[in-house]
Scaffold this motif. Structure first.
Motif, PDB file in Angstrom:
ATOM      1  N   GLY A 127       0.850  -1.325   0.074  1.00 55.80           N
ATOM      2  CA  GLY A 127       0.120   0.110  -0.004  1.00 55.80           C
ATOM      3  C   GLY A 127       0.610   1.307  -0.076  1.00 55.80           C
ATOM      4  N   GLY A 128       2.067   1.214   0.505  1.00 59.53           N
ATOM      5  CA  GLY A 128       2.883   2.350   0.795  1.00 59.53           C
ATOM      6  C   GLY A 128       3.395   2.525  -0.448  1.00 59.53           C
ATOM      7  N   ILE A 129       3.754   1.610  -1.272  1.00 54.35           N
ATOM      8  CA  ILE A 129       4.331   1.701  -2.574  1.00 54.35           C
ATOM      9  C   ILE A 129       3.338   2.489  -3.623  1.00 54.35           C
ATOM     10  CG2 ILE A 129       5.194   0.187  -4.909  1.00 54.35           C
ATOM     11  CD1 ILE A 129       6.139  -1.621  -2.824  1.00 54.35           C
ATOM     12  N   THR A 130       2.026   2.214  -3.485  1.00 51.62           N
ATOM     13  CA  THR A 130       0.963   2.648  -4.405  1.00 51.62           C
ATOM     14  C   THR A 130       1.039   4.124  -4.173  1.00 51.62           C
ATOM     15  OG1 THR A 130      -0.247   0.583  -4.846  1.00 51.62           O
ATOM     16  CG2 THR A 130      -1.389   2.810  -4.645  1.00 51.62           C
ATOM     17  N   ALA A 131       0.727   4.372  -2.870  1.00 45.60           N
ATOM     18  CA  ALA A 131       0.802   5.960  -2.232  1.00 45.60           C
ATOM     19  C   ALA A 131       1.823   6.698  -2.845  1.00 45.60           C
ATOM     20  CB  ALA A 131       0.350   5.947  -0.650  1.00 45.60           C
ATOM     21  N   VAL A 132       3.128   6.142  -2.511  1.00 43.80           N
ATOM     22  CA  VAL A 132       4.186   6.980  -2.770  1.00 43.80           C
ATOM     23  C   VAL A 132       4.682   7.048  -4.611  1.00 43.80           C
ATOM     24  CG1 VAL A 132       6.929   7.067  -3.111  1.00 43.80           C
ATOM     25  CG2 VAL A 132       5.588   6.455  -0.917  1.00 43.80           C
TER      26      VAL A 132
END
Length: 326
Positions: A185-190
């Motif tokens: 999820g962090g990868i998608t957000a960044v």
């Protein structure tokens, strides 16, 4: 996207303007990254051919750009952020970071690539209903698309449901409302936060949206994702004037700070020395503060402006309760 490949500093993916043929170029980059992951590549192929996904990208863009005057949130944005997400994922894996699909025992690297590309490319489709609550709308709208794509790839419904949960979690949390809890999820957000160059802002500007978002986006010339110096990932932003710092502070920095990627990402921004009269020459993120080098040689530190954190704190104060409860 000008280039992707290996350099002395490691793997690099670079986004610049103009953005002609961007979908074709990002498609090549994505396919190169997925070449060794047949499950993820099959899912990506199925997504590109899914008429509901194609319609969703087009309608999300229509609502955000034509009705709201926002920057691009459609098909081009999906492909750009998809390519960025795989660049980030590859650098994290090279550095030994274990995404949650692997850490939890749910799946392997192929499953991680599948979840990241699907979650990232579908993250904004909820805008076709409305910008408000578009994250939650996106979860609902992604369900039938994911069912078509995942069912033939995961005959075991138990594993399929678990993989799907990571994808839906990335969609739900990509705008930090709520913040993501997983590496995926962090990868998608960044990755979403890296699409801030002037090609995206020019579209909104040409349609008559003259606001801080479109103007500041015109100030960002280039975003490079590469191997970091002290952390696995380095995101470098080049601006033609200091106005681009708004994009860095409001869009990208909170998505680094408030996700599980915070320990793994360096964020640096600089202005062209030959650009307009400069106020800020270089900026880097340290924890939750920007360290700025000014034109006169002075160095200042400022806290990152994080509207969602302020809103949560204000709500908590009005209810006379803590922001977090355990």
């Amino acid at each position: 996207m000008d280039s992707q490949g290996e350099t002395s500093s490691g793997r690099v993916i670079e986004f610049t303007t103009p953005r002609a043929k961007l979908i074709g170029e990002t498609d090549k980059a994505i396919r190169a990254d997925l070449a060794d992951f047949p499950l993820a590549l099959s899912a990506y192929d199925a997504l590109q051919d899914d008429p509901e996904a194609l319609a969703s990208w087009d309608m999300a863009n229509y609502i955000t750009m034509r009705k709201l005057g926002y920057n691009d949130h459609g098909r081009v944005h999906a492909f750009i952020t998809g390519a960025a997400s795989l660049a980030i994922l590859g650098l994290l894996l090279d550095a030994g970071v274990r995404p949650d699909i692997i850490e939890s025992g749910v799946g392997d690297v192929d499953d991680v690539y599948l979840a990241v590309i699907l979650g990232t490319m579908l993250h904004d489709i909820g805008n076709q209903i409305h910008r408000a609550a578009h994250e939650q709308h996106g979860v609902m709208l992604a369900m039938p698309i994911l069912e078509r794509i995942l069912t033939p790839l995961y005959p075991d419904i138990f594993k399929r449901a678990k993989i799907r949960s990571f994808i839906l979690g990335a969609i739900n949390a990509h705008d930090l409302n709520p913040p993501p809890l997983t590496i995926e999820g962090g990868i998608t957000a960044v990755a979403d936060g890296t699409d801030i160059t002037k090609g995206r802002g020019r579209k909104a500007f040409a349609l008559g949206s003259v606001d801080i978002h479109s103007i500041s986006a015109l100030a960002v010339d280039q975003v490079i994702i590469a191997k970091g110096v002290v952390k696995p990932v380095r995101i470098e932003i080049t601006m033609n004037n200091s106005g681009g710092i708004f994009q860095v502070e409001e869009v990208l920095a909170p998505k680094v700070i408030r996700t599980p990627l915070s320990p793994y990402v360096e964020l640096h921004a600089r202005t062209h020395p030959e650009g307009d009269e400069q106020i800020i020459t270089q900026v880097r993120l340290e924890g939750d503060h920007f360290v700025m080098d000014l034109e006169d040689g002075e160095r200042v530190e400022v806290a990152v402006n994080d509207p969602q954190t302020r809103a949560a704190q204000a709500l908590a104060e009005s209810l006379n309760m803590g922001v977090e409860r355990k």
